[in-house]
Design a protein around this motif. Structure first.
Motif, PDB file in Angstrom:
ATOM      1  N   ARG A 102    -124.681 -73.971  26.018  1.00  0.00           N
ATOM      2  CA  ARG A 102    -123.554 -73.456  25.230  1.00  0.00           C
ATOM      3  C   ARG A 102    -123.040 -74.510  24.248  1.00  0.00           C
ATOM      4  NH1 ARG A 102    -117.999 -70.806  27.684  1.00  0.00           N
ATOM      5  NH2 ARG A 102    -116.768 -71.179  25.822  1.00  0.00           N
ATOM      6  N   ALA A 103    -123.019 -75.765  24.646  1.00  0.00           N
ATOM      7  CA  ALA A 103    -122.522 -76.850  23.789  1.00  0.00           C
ATOM      8  C   ALA A 103    -123.366 -77.025  22.531  1.00  0.00           C
ATOM      9  CB  ALA A 103    -122.470 -78.154  24.578  1.00  0.00           C
ATOM     10  N   LYS A 104    -124.593 -76.569  22.557  1.00  0.00           N
ATOM     11  CA  LYS A 104    -125.486 -76.690  21.391  1.00  0.00           C
ATOM     12  C   LYS A 104    -125.364 -75.497  20.438  1.00  0.00           C
ATOM     13  CE  LYS A 104    -127.705 -80.467  22.630  1.00  0.00           C
ATOM     14  NZ  LYS A 104    -127.745 -81.677  21.837  1.00  0.00           N
ATOM     15  N   LEU A 105    -124.601 -74.487  20.838  1.00  0.00           N
ATOM     16  CA  LEU A 105    -124.422 -73.308  19.990  1.00  0.00           C
ATOM     17  C   LEU A 105    -123.514 -73.643  18.809  1.00  0.00           C
ATOM     18  CD1 LEU A 105    -123.761 -70.603  22.752  1.00  0.00           C
ATOM     19  CD2 LEU A 105    -125.894 -70.985  21.494  1.00  0.00           C
ATOM     20  N   PRO A 106    -123.615 -72.865  17.731  1.00  0.00           N
ATOM     21  CA  PRO A 106    -122.676 -73.064  16.617  1.00  0.00           C
ATOM     22  C   PRO A 106    -121.233 -72.887  17.098  1.00  0.00           C
ATOM     23  CG  PRO A 106    -124.470 -71.568  15.995  1.00  0.00           C
ATOM     24  CD  PRO A 106    -124.596 -71.818  17.473  1.00  0.00           C
ATOM     25  N   LYS A 107    -120.330 -73.616  16.480  1.00  0.00           N
ATOM     26  CA  LYS A 107    -118.917 -73.600  16.901  1.00  0.00           C
ATOM     27  C   LYS A 107    -118.347 -72.181  16.909  1.00  0.00           C
ATOM     28  CE  LYS A 107    -118.477 -77.992  17.504  1.00  0.00           C
ATOM     29  NZ  LYS A 107    -118.609 -78.476  18.857  1.00  0.00           N
ATOM     30  N   LYS A 108    -118.705 -71.376  15.941  1.00  0.00           N
ATOM     31  CA  LYS A 108    -118.182 -70.011  15.880  1.00  0.00           C
ATOM     32  C   LYS A 108    -118.604 -69.214  17.114  1.00  0.00           C
ATOM     33  CE  LYS A 108    -118.031 -65.900  12.990  1.00  0.00           C
ATOM     34  NZ  LYS A 108    -118.460 -65.253  11.764  1.00  0.00           N
ATOM     35  N   LYS A 109    -119.853 -69.376  17.520  1.00  0.00           N
ATOM     36  CA  LYS A 109    -120.356 -68.666  18.704  1.00  0.00           C
ATOM     37  C   LYS A 109    -119.650 -69.180  19.966  1.00  0.00           C
ATOM     38  CE  LYS A 109    -123.152 -65.554  20.077  1.00  0.00           C
ATOM     39  NZ  LYS A 109    -122.775 -64.157  19.799  1.00  0.00           N
ATOM     40  N   GLN A 110    -119.425 -70.474  20.041  1.00  0.00           N
ATOM     41  CA  GLN A 110    -118.717 -71.041  21.196  1.00  0.00           C
ATOM     42  C   GLN A 110    -117.299 -70.458  21.274  1.00  0.00           C
ATOM     43  OE1 GLN A 110    -118.921 -75.331  21.747  1.00  0.00           O
ATOM     44  NE2 GLN A 110    -120.819 -75.408  20.580  1.00  0.00           N
ATOM     45  N   GLN A 111    -116.636 -70.326  20.157  1.00  0.00           N
ATOM     46  CA  GLN A 111    -115.280 -69.773  20.140  1.00  0.00           C
ATOM     47  C   GLN A 111    -115.287 -68.302  20.573  1.00  0.00           C
ATOM     48  OE1 GLN A 111    -114.168 -70.706  16.120  1.00  0.00           O
ATOM     49  NE2 GLN A 111    -113.385 -72.733  16.669  1.00  0.00           N
ATOM     50  N   GLU A 112    -116.295 -67.549  20.153  1.00  0.00           N
ATOM     51  CA  GLU A 112    -116.410 -66.146  20.584  1.00  0.00           C
ATOM     52  C   GLU A 112    -116.533 -66.070  22.097  1.00  0.00           C
ATOM     53  OE1 GLU A 112    -119.687 -64.219  18.611  1.00  0.00           O
ATOM     54  OE2 GLU A 112    -118.893 -64.750  16.624  1.00  0.00           O
ATOM     55  N   LEU A 113    -117.323 -66.964  22.683  1.00  0.00           N
ATOM     56  CA  LEU A 113    -117.504 -66.979  24.137  1.00  0.00           C
ATOM     57  C   LEU A 113    -116.203 -67.351  24.838  1.00  0.00           C
ATOM     58  CD1 LEU A 113    -121.023 -68.619  24.318  1.00  0.00           C
ATOM     59  CD2 LEU A 113    -120.458 -66.269  24.920  1.00  0.00           C
ATOM     60  N   GLU A 114    -115.454 -68.293  24.273  1.00  0.00           N
ATOM     61  CA  GLU A 114    -114.183 -68.689  24.878  1.00  0.00           C
ATOM     62  C   GLU A 114    -113.201 -67.517  24.899  1.00  0.00           C
ATOM     63  OE1 GLU A 114    -112.379 -72.261  23.327  1.00  0.00           O
ATOM     64  OE2 GLU A 114    -114.269 -73.354  23.549  1.00  0.00           O
ATOM     65  N   SER A 115    -113.225 -66.709  23.865  1.00  0.00           N
ATOM     66  CA  SER A 115    -112.296 -65.580  23.825  1.00  0.00           C
ATOM     67  C   SER A 115    -112.668 -64.499  24.852  1.00  0.00           C
ATOM     68  CB  SER A 115    -112.248 -64.973  22.424  1.00  0.00           C
ATOM     69  OG  SER A 115    -113.472 -64.366  22.094  1.00  0.00           O
ATOM     70  N   LYS A 116    -113.915 -64.516  25.331  1.00  0.00           N
ATOM     71  CA  LYS A 116    -114.358 -63.552  26.351  1.00  0.00           C
ATOM     72  C   LYS A 116    -114.015 -64.006  27.762  1.00  0.00           C
ATOM     73  CE  LYS A 116    -118.229 -61.701  23.734  1.00  0.00           C
ATOM     74  NZ  LYS A 116    -119.675 -61.515  23.687  1.00  0.00           N
ATOM     75  N   SER A 117    -113.737 -65.296  27.907  1.00  0.00           N
ATOM     76  CA  SER A 117    -113.489 -65.805  29.266  1.00  0.00           C
ATOM     77  C   SER A 117    -112.063 -65.685  29.689  1.00  0.00           C
ATOM     78  CB  SER A 117    -113.941 -67.257  29.386  1.00  0.00           C
ATOM     79  OG  SER A 117    -113.341 -68.079  28.417  1.00  0.00           O
TER      80      SER A 117
END
Length: 117
Positions: A102-117
């Motif tokens: 997950r840390a290697k994903l683009p920042k935008k994708k990481q933020q999308e995942l954070e909003s799902k948690s």
């Protein structure tokens, strides 16, 4: 640990999907990037996951573990049985592998995942 228990652990993490690749491997992914692969048709179930660079060599020296074919350069270790780790260890290493990928994903994708948690 059983395959079902591993699936439950993986699906507790945000954005996890699973897919069968290469006709025989069950792959758990975050944003289409693998973090755990299981040879679910094998008995015992084998597989591989990503570890931090500094843990790779020590992991490969453990009984039942080795550098993962094709993925060792990315610090993936292979295991010969789900029984090599206890449930708490599985939870720790699945989460760790997920976080490394997950840390290697683009920042935008990481933020999308954070909003799902």
């Amino acid at each position: 640990m059983t395959l079902e228990q591993i699936e439950q652990l993986c699906h507790q993490l945000p954005g996890v999907t699973q897919d069968i690749k290469w006709e025989k491997d069950l792959c758990f992914c975050v944003a289409e990037k693998m973090f755990l692969v299981l040879g679910f048709e094998e008995n015992p179930i084998t597989g591989s996951f990503k570890v931090p660079d500094e843990e790779f060599d020590a992991f490969c020296e453990r009984e039942g573990f080795a550098p993962a074919p094709y993925l060792a350069r990315y610090k993936w270790v292979a295991f010969d049985s789900l029984s090599r780790l206890q449930q708490q260890e599985w939870q720790q290493y699945i989460t760790q592998s997920y976080n490394l990928v997950r840390a290697k994903l683009p920042k935008k994708k990481q933020q999308e995942l954070e909003s799902k948690s």
